[in-house]
Structure formats: structure tokens, C-alpha cells
Motif scaffolding. Structure first.
Motif, PDB file in Angstrom:
ATOM      1  N   VAL A  64       0.832  -1.212   0.000  1.00 35.81           N
ATOM      2  CA  VAL A  64       0.000   0.000   0.000  1.00 35.81           C
ATOM      3  C   VAL A  64       0.864   1.259   0.000  1.00 35.81           C
ATOM      4  O   VAL A  64       1.860   1.346   0.727  1.00 35.81           O
ATOM      5  N   VAL A  69      -2.962   6.624   1.187  1.00 34.55           N
ATOM      6  CA  VAL A  69      -3.805   6.482   2.387  1.00 34.55           C
ATOM      7  C   VAL A  69      -3.992   7.849   3.035  1.00 34.55           C
ATOM      8  O   VAL A  69      -5.107   8.227   3.432  1.00 34.55           O
ATOM      9  N   ARG A  88      -9.962  -2.545   6.049  1.00 40.23           N
ATOM     10  CA  ARG A  88      -9.302  -3.549   5.224  1.00 40.23           C
ATOM     11  C   ARG A  88      -9.556  -3.295   3.746  1.00 40.23           C
ATOM     12  O   ARG A  88     -10.505  -2.611   3.386  1.00 40.23           O
ATOM     13  N   LEU A 302      -2.879  -8.158   1.678  1.00 37.68           N
ATOM     14  CA  LEU A 302      -2.692  -6.857   2.340  1.00 37.68           C
ATOM     15  C   LEU A 302      -3.183  -6.944   3.779  1.00 37.68           C
ATOM     16  O   LEU A 302      -4.162  -7.632   4.066  1.00 37.68           O
ATOM     17  N   VAL A 303      -2.511  -6.235   4.655  1.00 38.12           N
ATOM     18  CA  VAL A 303      -2.905  -6.246   6.071  1.00 38.12           C
ATOM     19  C   VAL A 303      -3.753  -5.003   6.347  1.00 38.12           C
ATOM     20  O   VAL A 303      -3.771  -4.061   5.553  1.00 38.12           O
ATOM     21  N   PRO A 304      -4.466  -4.993   7.471  1.00 38.77           N
ATOM     22  CA  PRO A 304      -5.361  -3.862   7.742  1.00 38.77           C
ATOM     23  C   PRO A 304      -4.620  -2.527   7.856  1.00 38.77           C
ATOM     24  O   PRO A 304      -3.432  -2.479   8.172  1.00 38.77           O
ATOM     25  N   VAL A 305      -5.348  -1.462   7.546  1.00 38.64           N
ATOM     26  CA  VAL A 305      -4.846  -0.103   7.742  1.00 38.64           C
ATOM     27  C   VAL A 305      -5.422   0.405   9.057  1.00 38.64           C
ATOM     28  O   VAL A 305      -6.637   0.414   9.244  1.00 38.64           O
ATOM     29  N   VAL A 306      -4.548   0.759   9.967  1.00 37.99           N
ATOM     30  CA  VAL A 306      -4.992   1.286  11.258  1.00 37.99           C
ATOM     31  C   VAL A 306      -4.662   2.771  11.294  1.00 37.99           C
ATOM     32  O   VAL A 306      -3.500   3.157  11.158  1.00 37.99           O
ATOM     33  N   ALA A 307      -5.692   3.604  11.419  1.00 32.88           N
ATOM     34  CA  ALA A 307      -5.481   5.050  11.452  1.00 32.88           C
ATOM     35  C   ALA A 307      -5.584   5.511  12.905  1.00 32.88           C
ATOM     36  O   ALA A 307      -6.681   5.699  13.426  1.00 32.88           O
TER      37      ALA A 307
ATOM     38  N   SER B  54      -8.570 -11.510   8.876  1.00 30.78           N
ATOM     39  CA  SER B  54      -8.425 -11.670   7.428  1.00 30.78           C
ATOM     40  C   SER B  54      -7.002 -12.060   7.071  1.00 30.78           C
ATOM     41  O   SER B  54      -6.697 -12.303   5.912  1.00 30.78           O
ATOM     42  N   HIS B  55      -6.126 -12.074   8.066  1.00 30.72           N
ATOM     43  CA  HIS B  55      -4.726 -12.345   7.796  1.00 30.72           C
ATOM     44  C   HIS B  55      -4.149 -13.129   8.977  1.00 30.72           C
ATOM     45  O   HIS B  55      -4.434 -12.794  10.122  1.00 30.72           O
ATOM     46  N   ILE B  57      -1.190 -13.294  10.197  1.00 28.90           N
ATOM     47  CA  ILE B  57      -0.164 -12.635  11.027  1.00 28.90           C
ATOM     48  C   ILE B  57      -0.717 -11.299  11.514  1.00 28.90           C
ATOM     49  O   ILE B  57      -1.236 -10.527  10.727  1.00 28.90           O
ATOM     50  N   LEU B  59      -0.435  -8.162  11.753  1.00 27.91           N
ATOM     51  CA  LEU B  59       0.318  -6.993  11.296  1.00 27.91           C
ATOM     52  C   LEU B  59      -0.680  -5.933  10.831  1.00 27.91           C
ATOM     53  O   LEU B  59      -1.804  -6.257  10.453  1.00 27.91           O
ATOM     54  N   ASN B  60      -0.263  -4.686  10.860  1.00 24.41           N
ATOM     55  CA  ASN B  60      -1.054  -3.670  10.170  1.00 24.41           C
ATOM     56  C   ASN B  60      -0.127  -2.591   9.652  1.00 24.41           C
ATOM     57  O   ASN B  60       1.064  -2.572   9.991  1.00 24.41           O
ATOM     58  N   ASN B  61      -0.675  -1.709   8.837  1.00 23.52           N
ATOM     59  CA  ASN B  61       0.069  -0.577   8.273  1.00 23.52           C
ATOM     60  C   ASN B  61       1.413  -0.961   7.646  1.00 23.52           C
ATOM     61  O   ASN B  61       2.449  -0.388   7.976  1.00 23.52           O
ATOM     62  N   VAL B  62       1.363  -1.922   6.775  1.00 25.43           N
ATOM     63  CA  VAL B  62       2.567  -2.217   5.987  1.00 25.43           C
ATOM     64  C   VAL B  62       2.487  -1.309   4.758  1.00 25.43           C
ATOM     65  O   VAL B  62       1.693  -1.537   3.851  1.00 25.43           O
ATOM     66  N   PHE B  63       3.289  -0.249   4.797  1.00 27.51           N
ATOM     67  CA  PHE B  63       3.186   0.774   3.761  1.00 27.51           C
ATOM     68  C   PHE B  63       4.475   0.892   2.965  1.00 27.51           C
ATOM     69  O   PHE B  63       5.546   0.466   3.402  1.00 27.51           O
ATOM     70  N   ARG B  64       4.340   1.547   1.834  1.00 29.73           N
ATOM     71  CA  ARG B  64       5.462   1.876   0.965  1.00 29.73           C
ATOM     72  C   ARG B  64       5.476   3.391   0.845  1.00 29.73           C
ATOM     73  O   ARG B  64       4.418   4.025   0.762  1.00 29.73           O
TER      74      ARG B  64
END
Lengths: 502, 98
Positions: A64, A69, A88, A302-307, B54-55, B57, B59-64
Motif C-alpha cells: 500500500v 492512504v 481492510r 494486504l494487512v489492515p490499515v490502522v489510522a 483476514s490475515h 499474522i 500486522l497492520n500498516n505495511v506501507f510503501r
């Protein structure tokens, strides 16, 4: 193809009221795509801005784009939405060659932003609140070109060519709640709503917001219900209405078409409609059917986006002043009338006037220069006023030359011509073109004597107290000096000469 | 036993662009019912305090960061295409949709 019957617009409202809904897709102007590091750029050679992720090759892993985002959160905040603590991505499954993966990565039951609203001000100042259901993140699809057949239309095409440069470009889809109560103003509201969204994303700097490039695209839902009935009627969804004017026309047409169907005692078919700019009509697309059974499921790659609330507040602190509030503030600060301000906004010079005022001109003078000297030239050259080549600094300089009595308004116009012709700065042009106002009274007095001698009857009238007759003498002097005299000074000298009090 | 009908399977097969014989549809209806029941029993094991996963592991916020990386050449991009023309993927005429 059959032509749809439509009912006269006003008649449609005798029995029915419209319910609207909009899905507006906004392309973000990030440097890279939503899930890949390939460039997000418009107009490049086909399939040069793609990598393995955009093509959906086996075994690739999307990642992502953080900036996308952040832009999405900003859009959500600007639309007065709640921002999801956690959300998600989901796969929307369908087969179509513009989507190489056979699914679009989108969001389903967990949009990043939800429950917002936007107050839309119509032209006469009436404010209409549009409730925002959600704004979610997704990716754009590739571009199809239909070959063979007639004029690039899909009907009768022999084959299609696909360019995936646009595939994976970050999108935010903004979905309204049903909009009830707009009545006859529904088409106007539709246009104003899309204009407001476009203005907001442009003001946020998160999208180029150029509708002609598809940066902002609108799907318009329209249904009619008998006046007083609670339950909504069956809706149609007109796809890809991609100019503000088209949004207004498409909503208007669909209201008239639905009304005719209902008046004939028939049922409105729930379907997508295609907008045709040439005829300003819609035609039937595919009916809503199991083709819309997208079998969404959470995107496993993809893993969740936590804001976090801290992050959201950091982003909120960066938001610019909302466009509608800014307009209200500037109008009051400049003391323009409603009409003056509307003209300024419609001419696209509000920002330029703001810069010009900041550079030192009084608001009234700034308006006079932009509206009087620049807007017409820009229109003739078919460019935006800001792109013409006359800057706020140039106008400040020219205005100072006029205020200082060095040149008059007519010469100022010539100076601006010179600036556009690339002849240099206003000062340089005044010198090079010999445009200085004649300030030495000697030549002026000679010209005045000649003018008075040429029109003795006028001179007599002025002596007799009819000072308003002086225009004819001033005009004679200006003509004799080829417009290089300071008209105010000429007037003073004439009165002095004739011994009359101005 | 979950009620998965032959029609359900035929519908899914059509959405997934899979061609299935009558025999396969019948067999798959039975097998899918077993799978749905298995998922259901897992759902029952998770209490109300267990959030949907849904996953595997946590984890969250794996960003680029928004920095341009590599692209393929047009030749590379089109190398796996069944057909191509004018540096673009060539696909059969699409008749039934917009």
C-alpha cells in the motif's frame, strides 16, 4: 436502438419527486500507484508505466502507498467523515480485460471514511446538505480502445487494445446517501455537488481534478417516487458522466425519462445507462443482474490499515481552509457585491486577485485590472486567465505607473500588450514604446489653445458655467496628443485657462 | 448440512468462467456443502470477543513510501500476452458490456 420517450420537465414534478445518489471517483495525484511503485502519470506511451504488480502476474505482492492512504484520509476529513480506526482492502471479483488480475482491489464493508456531509451552496445562495455515506480506497482500471467497427464504439468492434498505464492508479470513491428533497433543483444540485467535490480535492492538493482527463468521474443515480410516498422508486445509474454540464443534463434527462415510463404505467428498469454528450440523452446499458455478484472477500495479500487518532489529527492539522469558507471570507474582506464576486469566481480570477491584493493592490483595483484587462484577453486566447502570461506583479507595476501619473489607462493596455509580446517589464515597455504621459504643460497648453479655438461655442459654454461641456475640449486635446496626455491634468489646465472653478 | 444446490454451483461456475459438466456440478454441490459446514464450525468456536481475522499474522500498516520504482519495458510487459498490437494487449471484441 429505440429512442426513449421523455416527459416535459415541469410536468414530471406534478406527481413525482426525484431521489439522487452519486458515486464520484477521484484519481489521486500520488507519484506512484496504489499498490505498486510504478509511476502514476497521464499521457505516457502505452504500457510503459507498469510493473508486474499492475499486470497481476502470478506471485507478486502488492504494497500500500502510504501517501495514497493519507490523501484518502484528508478527503474523508474534508467531507466531514469519520475515519475508520481500522479498515481492510477487499477483492471485487469480475472478468473484464481492463482489470488484468480479474479482481479490483477495493474496500467493501470497511471503508476508510464514512458518515460525512457536505453543504452545497447553489447559485442563489440556498444551501443544501448532502450526506456522505462513505469514501473508500481502490485502484483504477486500464484503458480499452475498441478497434474496427464504427468510430471506436464497442458495438461492432473487431477487437480491443488495452493499455495498463492507468491500472492501479489510486482512486477514492465517494458515495452519497440518497439525496431527497432537491425537487426541481435536482439537476442544479447534482452539478454543484460534483463541482464542490472537485474543488475540495483540488484544494487539498490530492488530485489534479481535471475532469477532461478523467481525474474526477461521476456515476449519477436517479429515481422518482410519487410525491408523499416514503419508499424510493427503482433507480437507474448513468455511468461516467464526466463534465459538470453533463452531470446536470444527465440528471435532468433521467428525471424526464423516468417520469414518462411511470406515466405510461410501466416500470423503470434497474440498469446502468450510458450518457451521450452529442444528443444529451442516455441509452440502456446492461441490466443489473448477477453480473454484479462480485463475491467480495478480504484481500489476503494486504494487512489492515490502522489510522491512529494521532495520525488523523496530524493530517487534519494540514487541511487548507475549505473552499466555500474561503470564498465567504474573501468576499467580505474585499467588499465586493454578490454580482461582482460571482463574476470574479466564474472568470477564474479569485486566486489571482488574492495574490494581487497580497502584492499591494486595493481589492477594487485588483478586480478592475483582472476583469477589465486580463479576462477578455484570456478568453480570446482560449486559455485560463492565470496562464495568459500576466502576473499579479505585472499588474501591480502597471497600476503603480498609472497611479503615479506616468501613463494613462489606455497606455496601460498597450503596456500589457507589450508584456504579452515579450517586450520586457512594464517600465521597459513604457520607455521602449515611448508611452509616457505628456506632463510638461507647454505642449499641453498649446494643444488646449488649439482645441478651444477650434470649438469656440464649447469654450463659451464652459465660461458660462456649463463645466460638463469640457469633455469635448479634453477629447480634442487627447486626440492632438495621441492619447499621451494626462486627462486629469488637461481638465485642470482648461479650467484654469478659462478662469472657471471646477 | 448446508444447503448448496446444483444451481448455486452453476451460478458460481458461471461467475468464475468455469465450464462444468452436470456430473461435476452434482459432485461439487456436495463437496461445497461440507466446506461450508466446516467453516461454520470454526465460526462457532470463536466467541464474540474474537475479532474477524483476514490475515494470519497480526500486522497492520505495511506501507510503501510514494517513491517511483521500477517498471517493465513494453516488450517485457507484453511478453506473456496471447496477442498484442501497437504496444498494447490485444483482446477479443467485448460484446456484452459497456
Amino acid at each position: 436502438m429505440s429512442v426513449d420517450e421523455i416527459l416535459d420537465y415541469d410536468s414530471a414534478f406534478e406527481k413525482y419527486e426525484p431521489v439522487l445518489g452519486f458515486e464520484v471517483h477521484v484519481e489521486l495525484n500520488t507519484k506512484t500507484k496504489m499498490f505498486s511503485s510504478a509511476p502514476n502519470a497521464f499521457g505516457d506511451d502505452p504500457n510503459t508505466n507498469v510493473n508486474e504488480v499492475d499486470l497481476g502476474l502470478p506471485g507478486v505482492l502488492p504494497v500500500v502507498n502510504k501517501a495514497a492512504v493519507e490523501s484518502s484520509i484528508k478527503i474523508g476529513l474534508a467531507l466531514n467523515c469519520q475515519i475508520a480506526e481500522t479498515c481492510r482492502f477487499a477483492r471485487k471479483n469480475y472478468f473484464y480485460p481492463d482489470t488484468p488480475k480479474n479482481f479490483q482491489t477495493s474496500q467493501y464493508d470497511e471503508p476508510i471514511a464514512f458518515d460525512g456531509h457536505l453543504d452545497i451552496e447553489l447559485e442563489d445562495g440556498e444551501v443544501f446538505r448532502v450526506e456522505i455515506e462513505r469514501a473508500h480506497m481502490e485502484e483504477d482500471a486500464g484503458k480499452l480502445t475498441h478497434m474496427g467497427g464504427a468510430a471506436g464504439r464497442i458495438q461492432g468492434a473487431d477487437y480491443s487494445l488495452v493499455d495498463y498505464n492507468r491500472a492501479g492508479v489510486p482512486l477514492v470513491e465517494i458515495v452519497t446517501k440518497p439525496i431527497v428533497g432537491a425537487g426541481k433543483r435536482a439537476p442544479e444540485l447534482a452539478k454543484a455537488y460534483v463541482a464542490a467535490v472537485r474543488e475540495i480535492v483540488k484544494n487539498l492538493g490530492v488530485s489534479d481534478a481535471r475532469m477532461e482527463r478523467g481525474n474526477v468521474r461521476c456515476d449519477a443515480n436517479v429515481s422518482l417516487k410519487p410525491i408523499g410516498q416514503e419508499k424510493f422508486g427503482t433507480r437507474s445509474e448513468t455511468k461516467n458522466v464526466n463534465s459538470l454540464r453533463a452531470v446536470e443534463h444527465a440528471v435532468r434527462f433521467e428525471i424526464q425519462r423516468h417520469a414518462a415510463v411511470l406515466e405510461a404505467g410501466e416500470k423503470v428498469v434497474q440498469e446502468t445507462r450510458h450518457w451521450h454528450e452529442d444528443t444529451r440523452t442516455t441509452t440502456s446499458g446492461r441490466p443489473k443482474s448477477d453480473a454484479d455478484d462480485y463475491r467480495y472477500f478480504p484481500e489476503p495479500d494486504l494487512v489492515p490499515v490502522v489510522a491512529s487518532r494521532e495520525w488523523v489529527e496530524e493530517l487534519r492539522a494540514t487541511l487548507p481552509e475549505p473552499p466555500a469558507e474561503r470564498r465567504k471570507r474573501l468576499k467580505a474582506a474585499w467588499a465586493y457585491s454578490d454580482l461582482e464576486f460571482r463574476d470574479v469566481v466564474n472568470a477564474g480570477v479569485m486566486d489571482l486577485i488574492e495574490e494581487t491584493v497580497a502584492a499591494g493592490l486595493k481589492p477594487a483595483a485588483a478586480r478592475k485590472w483582472w476583469m477589465g484587462e486580463v479576462v477578455g484577453r484570456a478568453k480570446a486566447a482560449e486559455v485560463e486567465p492565470g496562464e495568459l502570461g500576466i502576473t499579479p506583479a505585472v499588474l501591480v507595476e502597471v497600476a503603480a505607473l498609472v497611479d503615479g501619473g506616468k501613463i494613462n489607462n489606455k497606455m496601460a493596455s498597450q503596456v500589457l500588450d507589450g508584456v504579452l509580446a515579450g517586450e520586457g517589464t512594464p517600465e521597459e515597455i513604457v520607455a521602449a514604446r515611448g508611452l509616457a504621459v505628456v506632463s510638461d504643460d507647454g505642449p499641453l497648453l498649446e494643444a488646449i489653445d488649439a482645441a478651444l479655438a477650434a470649438q469656440p461655442d464649447v469654450a463659451e459654454k464652459i465660461r458660462g458655467g456649463k463645466v460638463q461641456a469640457i469633455g469635448a475640449i479634453v477629447g480634442g486635446v487627447m486626440k492632438a496628443t495621441r492619447g499621451q496626455a494626462d486627462a486629469g491634468r488637461v481638465r485642470e489646465l482648461i479650467l484654469e485657462k478659462l478662469g472657471v472653478e471646477g | 448440512m448446508a444447503a448448496i444446490t446444483r444451481d448455486d454451483v452453476a451460478h458460481l461456475a458461471r461467475l468464475a468462467h468455469l465450464e462444468m459438466s452436470n456430473e461435476e456440478l452434482d459432485r461439487m454441490a456436495g463437496e461445497l456443502a461440507v466446506i461450508v459446514d466446516s467453516v461454520k464450525s470454526v465460526s462457532e468456536a470463536a466467541g464474540a470477543d474474537v475479532p474477524a481475522t483476514s490475515h494470519p499474522i497480526p500486522l497492520n500498516n505495511v506501507f510503501r513510501e510514494d517513491v517511483v520504482g521500477h517498471v517493465l519495458t513494453v516488450e517485457q510487459a507484453l511478453s506473456g500476452a496471447p496477442d498484442a498490437a501497437e504496444n498494447r494487449f490485444k483482446v477479443p471484441a467485448i460484446l456484452d458490456e459497456e
